[in-house]
Design a protein around this motif. Structure first.
Motif: not given
Lengths: 397, 397, 397
Positions: B93, B95-97
């Protein structure tokens, strides 16, 4: 119990044929034998795990979770149950997915289920919606399986709907059974399911409803206590009354918390929102009237604030059976002076019951796994036997 | 087919050596034998699952998914395929990464791949980007494997790029093969890939392109129909024309939906955005001209609205072969009066074809699994044979 | 090393009894034998994977990850390690979960751990918080296990805290060991852990602290270099000094990057935020003074900008041992002219060391797996032996 054979013998004395390829929506849709089968399998799976015997019955397969509300414990309980049986959890995040984009339930249910053995859904936000949605999903995948679209029919596990919270109530009940040394010791015990004040608003009704809908089946004297205006679904009260009659117990209602606690063997003080308000909220939501919802929430908070005296205090606890009633809660609790200024329970009461409370929660993964197990195998007892014979260690040795 | 040996015999008659340790970008980069190998493995894996034979060929390993666009069906298809083979899905993701934080593709590709056997990417938003990005990833991990950084080279599966949607087109084709009782029955059949009106804007071109790029290889008469201005990539039209010549079929174009439907055996009416507009959009995006993008989208919606008559109606369906053409769609479809006021297809048509449509989708997980399987094993037929001999049940018995 | 027996023999010469059922917080809380055991198991697990021998030691079980900060490499390293051993990763996303909703650490830790064998936490944002939080979690689950709530005690792996980044430092060290052909060749080697300029602000101190806290244990001459005002925790400097004395190496400090690079065998140039500033930031955060935080960040960026000359240039590299020092970084690096205008390292230097840098990172999953392995098995050497005897292929053959 000492050996797996004890659980197997118990199972063989029960009739739960109907659970094979079935689903789990509401506890009161199940027979006493069926519920006992769930408890027995749950204990058996725990026994096997404790003895490092793998209960992995799926080489592959998905367990799909759909949460319409935040959740830690239920999310991890479902993930743990699936993993214990060998299913990999895939979360259907409606943010990520196209459900939001006008896709029909029927279509989505099939599209995600090609290799799904289980679907766990939590949808408790709106009256008349959650349980109905779960049935829509089950009807869709049942048809999909009939039509040759799905090679298997995924089993639905109700992880909390607007009506019932069966995995919670069943875990709570299994905890009670263990605390009291067996179902046979529950006859005549007094259980008080009572409302308690919480600064937060609009907690689901499914917990108190699940509790009175289940606990009334074991010959206990179940009392539902709440301030006027905090009624739960009348249909569920009817179920509870009927259960009590059949089980030789009683189901009574009161607006007096002290009366409910008096000589109680078990107390379950917890906040919830009034049924009428939840209905109104659902209607406002349906009309997209968010201003109305804000207004309603303010009214409810004000209404709640009039009942701050509904708290599980040391004083009230001292009025219970030998001052030692089993205190229960689905967690997280609003603890006075800890998580809020004034809440559902005194900090000292909560602390004293912390270990039993956590044990109470520890049954949920096994209850969920048992519900899956019973839906997937025509002869679960035979499967347990074979797993024991195979005795693959859960942790290598 | 009746036994696994039938699939094995079929495989042994095909040449797909090049697929070992390979990747899957575009169908027209594969030989006919290679495509047939994918179809055969997909059917074999499904046959084994239906017969409760586990096809878990990985004891451990990750299948990494990277979705640059929302997705339910493709996400679950990829997860199902990985799970069927024993790989655990890890979603990258962004977003997360830290991809978002200026990390290079080359670095990220290696950092996530230490134990990755597969990488599935969906990146279909911008012309000239998605497929190029996938190649960058593959070049990176191939080099990483050569340099001794990665113990294995992860296989890339194109889960939809700007040019092709191979897992969709292959699943669609396998559905056609099953509906018509075998590839040998497709010669001379008429397939209409036609544009249809949808109130939503900017749907990817990769579906129509994937369809004309693949379906033209089986001797069918493939017609691409769309209003003027809704052209697809010229390069892909060239591929389709060339395929048709080689396969003894035809590839024609028209701006008349009725002409396309006339006597068609198969119809695939679906909305897409004009190639030219997508190119412009990509350019605007590159320049961060979001005002320009808004303006373009409004223009496109207005342009679309001029073609509301491009719909798969009962009337049009009645003009197809015996009025019974196979209706196809990648789903979700914009259904008139259901998901929108005016859409791609009449509700009654969609309902009549619901079961075949869902079956069409059901092939995708197996197609993806087959692409992985063929990239991971030098002798897939031998592996199938051994799996059958081992016969580990998918669900314990 | 050529055979698994070599690793087993090495393990049998070490004393790491204390690691069984233990946790991994800080490298300097472990003995030299314990660290060597981690390196040995990590190499052994990699050896087995390279030889297609499955190291799946868990039939079921969860590995829970909790990231308080974005992460690609650590997230995937943890997922890879868990998967390699047979654990399924469940991410505790505090957005999704109820941790945010006033639930106590103690309660959450137990609620998620009913079937958790490992908990990996990254919490490096605030001084005095991360490591303390991890201890709270471990105390909670240890008690939960004692109280019969948890059937097993999950092992904590510190995936980066405010004090140390043990999985990074251990992976870095294993890389050095491999590059230099064994621990025995490190005596007297010069390692320069130096600050470097980055346009971004507030990078964690745990990397430089982890490096000086670990690398000083192998008889190397470790130099910590940074501009005045960029000091790290004094406690960790004390640890480094003490380590150096015991190991027969040295630990020195300088404010001169050139001095640190001079004749260095290994250089680790990386940006970090000043300890004092991080302390202040934590305090401001505690007071919810976000304006103050903005102000502080601006000050720090201005302060950083005075030290743009702190960069790993070709010129500086040429002053290292034979101009060939091993360049290291935890990645992602701020590369001058690539990821930023002026950064930590010249693009040509970074490119020349790309392959070793990626190899450096490739050890992390095995280090994490080894930490888990050592906590879960009383006799890891015996387990490795049995896994070899069993020789289940990771990829079917």
């Amino acid at each position: 119990m000492k050996t797996l054979q004890d659980y197997i013998d118990k199972l063989n004395a029960l009739n739960f044929k109907e659970m094979y390829n079935g689903d789990f929506f509401l506890t009161w849709e199940k027979t006493d034998d069926e519920l006992e089968a769930v408890f027995t399998i749950a204990d058996a799976l725990r026994f096997m795990r404790e003895n490092n015997i793998s209960t992995k019955v799926f080489e592959s397969g998905l367990g799909i979770s759909l949460f319409r509300d935040n959740s830690t414990r239920t999310r991890f309980s479902f993930a743990s149950a699936c993993n214990l049986l060998g299913l990999e959890v895939q979360d259907l995040d409606e943010g990520k997915s196209q459900v939001a984009h006008g896709e029909t339930v029927r279509e989505t249910a099939n599209m995600i289920s090609f290799m799904a053995d289980v679907i766990g859904i939590r949808d408790d936000m709106y009256i008349g919606k959650g349980n109905a949605y779960m049935h829509e999903v089950v009807d869709s995948v049942t048809q999909g399986n009939k039509d040759g679209i799905l090679e298997q029919k995924p089993t639905l596990v109700n992880l909390q709907c607007d009506i019932d919270h069966p995995t919670q109530a069943m875990a709570d009940m299994l905890h009670i059974i263990h605390e009291f040394g067996g179902v046979e010791n529950l006859k005549g015990k007094k259980l008080a399911m009572t409302w308690a004040y919480s600064p937060s608003y609009g907690k689901p009704l499914s917990v108190p409803q699940g509790i009175i809908g289940l606990m009334t089946r074991f010959g206990m004297d179940v009392v539902l206590a709440h301030p006027e205006g905090y009624e739960v679904f009348p249909e569920v009260e009817a179920v509870a009354a009927d259960n009590a009659k059949k089980s030789g117990g009683t189901f009574t209602k009161t607006n007096d918390m002290a009366e409910a606690f008096k000589d109680a063997d078990i107390v379950y003080p917890k906040s919830w929102a009034p049924f009428a308000a939840m209905e109104k909220r659902t209607e406002l939501y349906g009309n997209g009237d968010f201003e109305g919802i804000d207004k309603l929430e303010k009214e409810l908070l004000a209404q709640n604030a009039e009942h701050k005296d509904w708290a599980c205090t040391e004083e009230l606890m001292s009025t219970t059976k030998d001052g030692k009633a089993l205190y229960m809660h689905c967690l997280p609790a609003d603890i006075t002076g800890v998580s809020c200024e004034t809440g559902e329970v005194d900090a000292s009461v909560f602390d004293r019951y912390r270990t039993p409370l956590y044990k109470e929660a520890s049954f949920k993964p096994y209850i969920i796994a048992a519900m899956i197990f019973l839906a997937k195998f025509a002869d679960p007892a035979e499967v347990l036997k074979k797993l024991e014979e195979k005795s693959t260690p859960r942790v290598f040795e």
